[in-house]
Design an enzyme around this catalytic site. Structure first.
Site, PDB file in Angstrom:
ATOM      1  N   GLY A  37     107.476 -36.573  10.068  1.00 30.00           N
ATOM      2  CA  GLY A  37     106.185 -36.772  10.773  1.00 30.00           C
ATOM      3  C   GLY A  37     104.912 -36.443  10.064  1.00 30.00           C
ATOM      4  N   TYR A 142     124.830 -40.450   9.144  1.00 29.68           N
ATOM      5  CA  TYR A 142     123.442 -41.022   9.914  1.00 29.68           C
ATOM      6  C   TYR A 142     123.814 -41.652  11.222  1.00 29.68           C
ATOM      7  CZ  TYR A 142     119.394 -43.572  11.373  1.00 29.68           C
ATOM      8  OH  TYR A 142     118.391 -44.466  12.198  1.00 29.68           O
TER       9      TYR A 142
HETATM   10  C1  UD2 Z   1     119.624 -48.127   8.645  1.00 28.85           C
HETATM   11  C2  UD2 Z   1     119.759 -48.887   9.934  1.00 28.85           C
HETATM   12  C3  UD2 Z   1     118.372 -49.236  10.594  1.00 28.85           C
HETATM   13  C4  UD2 Z   1     117.788 -47.705  10.747  1.00 28.85           C
HETATM   14  C5  UD2 Z   1     117.670 -47.113   9.436  1.00 28.85           C
HETATM   15  C6  UD2 Z   1     117.081 -45.654   9.498  1.00 28.85           C
HETATM   16  C7  UD2 Z   1     121.567 -50.514   9.275  1.00 28.85           C
HETATM   17  C8  UD2 Z   1     122.103 -51.983   9.151  1.00 28.85           C
HETATM   18  N1  UD2 Z   1     120.128 -50.133   9.505  1.00 28.85           N
HETATM   19  O1  UD2 Z   1     118.788 -49.060   7.691  1.00 28.85           O
HETATM   20  O2  UD2 Z   1     118.571 -49.656  11.891  1.00 28.85           O
HETATM   21  O3  UD2 Z   1     118.543 -46.863  11.778  1.00 28.85           O
HETATM   22  O4  UD2 Z   1     118.965 -46.860   8.869  1.00 28.85           O
HETATM   23  O5  UD2 Z   1     115.949 -45.627   9.521  1.00 28.85           O
HETATM   24  O6  UD2 Z   1     122.444 -49.413   9.238  1.00 28.85           O
HETATM   25  N2  UD2 Z   1     117.249 -50.427  -0.596  1.00 28.85           N
HETATM   26  C9  UD2 Z   1     116.955 -50.936  -1.940  1.00 28.85           C
HETATM   27  N3  UD2 Z   1     115.740 -50.285  -2.625  1.00 28.85           N
HETATM   28  C10 UD2 Z   1     115.152 -49.058  -1.956  1.00 28.85           C
HETATM   29  C11 UD2 Z   1     115.454 -48.595  -0.855  1.00 28.85           C
HETATM   30  C12 UD2 Z   1     116.644 -49.465   0.002  1.00 28.85           C
HETATM   31  O7  UD2 Z   1     117.550 -51.778  -2.265  1.00 28.85           O
HETATM   32  O8  UD2 Z   1     114.130 -48.671  -2.575  1.00 28.85           O
HETATM   33  C13 UD2 Z   1     118.322 -51.109   0.292  1.00 28.85           C
HETATM   34  C14 UD2 Z   1     119.366 -50.205   0.680  1.00 28.85           C
HETATM   35  O9  UD2 Z   1     120.440 -50.046  -0.058  1.00 28.85           O
HETATM   36  C15 UD2 Z   1     119.702 -51.224   1.868  1.00 28.85           C
HETATM   37  C16 UD2 Z   1     118.375 -52.022   2.370  1.00 28.85           C
HETATM   38  O10 UD2 Z   1     117.761 -51.809   1.261  1.00 28.85           O
HETATM   39  O11 UD2 Z   1     120.851 -52.097   1.417  1.00 28.85           O
HETATM   40  C17 UD2 Z   1     117.851 -51.250   3.479  1.00 28.85           C
HETATM   41  O12 UD2 Z   1     117.585 -50.000   3.197  1.00 28.85           O
HETATM   42  P1  UD2 Z   1     116.867 -49.017   4.115  1.00 28.85           P
HETATM   43  O13 UD2 Z   1     117.051 -47.624   3.974  1.00 28.85           O
HETATM   44  O14 UD2 Z   1     115.694 -49.580   4.591  1.00 28.85           O
HETATM   45  O15 UD2 Z   1     117.595 -49.089   5.765  1.00 28.85           O
HETATM   46  P2  UD2 Z   1     119.081 -49.304   6.244  1.00 28.85           P
HETATM   47  O16 UD2 Z   1     119.800 -50.439   6.233  1.00 28.85           O
HETATM   48  O17 UD2 Z   1     120.108 -48.050   5.703  1.00 28.85           O
END
Ligand code: UD2
Length: 317
Positions: A37, A142
């Site tokens: 935070g 997570y």
């Molecule tokens: C997971 C959960 C979401 C939430 C979050 C934690 C899923 C589907 N979603 O999100 O609900 O709990 O965790 O806040 O499990 N990426 C890039 N470039 C970057 C950063 C990320 O390509 O610089 C990609 C990453 O590899 C993924 C997508 O973007 O494929 C989303 O990543 P994220 O970290 O925003 O969220 P995600 O889906 O892990």
């Protein structure tokens, strides 16, 4: 009497729920440890009683829950890659903290706890959309931790009669989301980088898709979950999302228009623990909460870009 407690009140989602409650004239207490935070997120929340505290300490949970009727439990270490790097830390701040909070809530006579669940619980199964009847298949530490929290919610409902409601969030984004850490949500990172003229990185081929949910929809769903009749929602778990999905490549193209960034993304290897496609079935929230998304993806993204453009979350160029 303080009616509402928001955990993670200096985080992106917590501060947004607290702001909405204050706007309605409610009395609100917030707690945050500032691990993720930000003090700057408390700006505008001066009416809130604030406790700097850590939910891994039972005494801080007891202090936070005293005299409270409804808790919004948003505090967490919200990142898949962070949990891959430090699974024990994620367990401590997501699972132990949630259990401590529930014990304190029960002991203090809290009536309802609304919990921030995660779509990551569904794992990487091909079935779309994800509905609540599906067996959970967490694939990252997570996801396991957020799912354990859900199950504690259900157990505290069954065993102690606490009215618990789990809302499984799907990739929430919007103003106040921290864009500065490599554990930040992808849209926050992309907005910051593209507005600063920096090249964003897409992990994988960019064809992975998400049900990106604008923060106002999540706040709306939480307020409904707090007010819904116990016979409908106590002990329940439901998705909170938009019911539509978009790929990262397509999102990048929209952001290019909104930010006037003219470059291409850099593609890098997929992240471990990553999920390919995510899309929510939102019928249960419609039925139990009368929930409907209030802001669509494009409009939400536009408001988010405008906010980052105007806020000092951007580093100097
Ligand atoms: C997971 C959960 C979401 C939430 C979050 C934690 C899923 C589907 N979603 O999100 O609900 O709990 O965790 O806040 O499990 N990426 C890039 N470039 C970057 C950063 C990320 O390509 O610089 C990609 C990453 O590899 C993924 C997508 O973007 O494929 C989303 O990543 P994220 O970290 O925003 O969220 P995600 O889906 O892990």
């Amino acid at each position: 009497m303080t009616k509402y407690l928001v955990t993670g009140a200096a985080g992106f989602i917590g501060r947004s729920i607290a702001a909405a409650l204050l706007k309605r004239g409610e009395s609100v207490r917030g707690i945050d440890s500032f691990i993720t935070g930000k003090r700057s997120n408390l700006a505008g929340l001066e009416e809130m009683e604030f406790i700097e505290g850590d939910l891994t300490k039972p005494e801080d949970c007891a202090r936070a829950c005293k005299g409270v009727e409804v808790v919004f439990h948003e505090a967490a270490l919200a990142s898949v890659p962070r949990s891959v790097a430090d699974p024990a830390g994620t367990n401590l701040h997501c699972v132990t903290a949630t259990l401590n909070l529930l014990v304190a809530a029960k002991d203090a006579g809290v009536r309802r706890v609304v919990y921030a669940g995660s779509s990551s619980a569904y794992g990487d199964t091909p079935t779309l959309p994800k509905h609540e009847g599906m067996l959970p298949k967490p694939i990252s530490p997570y996801a396991v931790a957020k799912l354990a929290g859900e199950q504690y919610m259900q157990a505290f409902n069954r065993v102690y009669g606490l009215e618990t409601v789990t809302l499984r969030y799907f990739n929430v984004f919007g103003p106040f989301q921290d864009p500065t850490s490599h554990y930040s949500g992808v849209l926050a990172i992309f907005c910051r980088k593209m507005l600063a003229g920096e090249q964003p990185t897409i992990y994988g081929d960019g064809e992975q898709s998400r049900d990106f949910t604008f923060i106002e929809n999540v706040v709306h769903g939480n307020l409904l979950a707090a007010a819904a009749p116990a016979e409908k929602v106590a002990g329940q778990m439901m998705n909170l999302a938009t019911g539509s999905r978009i790929t990262l490549n397509e999102t990048f193209r929209i952001l290019r228009e909104l930010t006037a960034y003219s470059g291409e993304p850099r593609y890098a290897e997929s992240r471990s623990g990553d999920i390919r496609d995510s899309l929510a079935d939102i019928h249960l929230a419609e039925e139990l909460l009368d929930y409907k998304p209030v802001v669509n993806f494009r409009e939400g993204l536009k408001r988010t870009v405008d906010w980052y453009r105007e806020s000092d979350a951007l580093p100097p160029r």
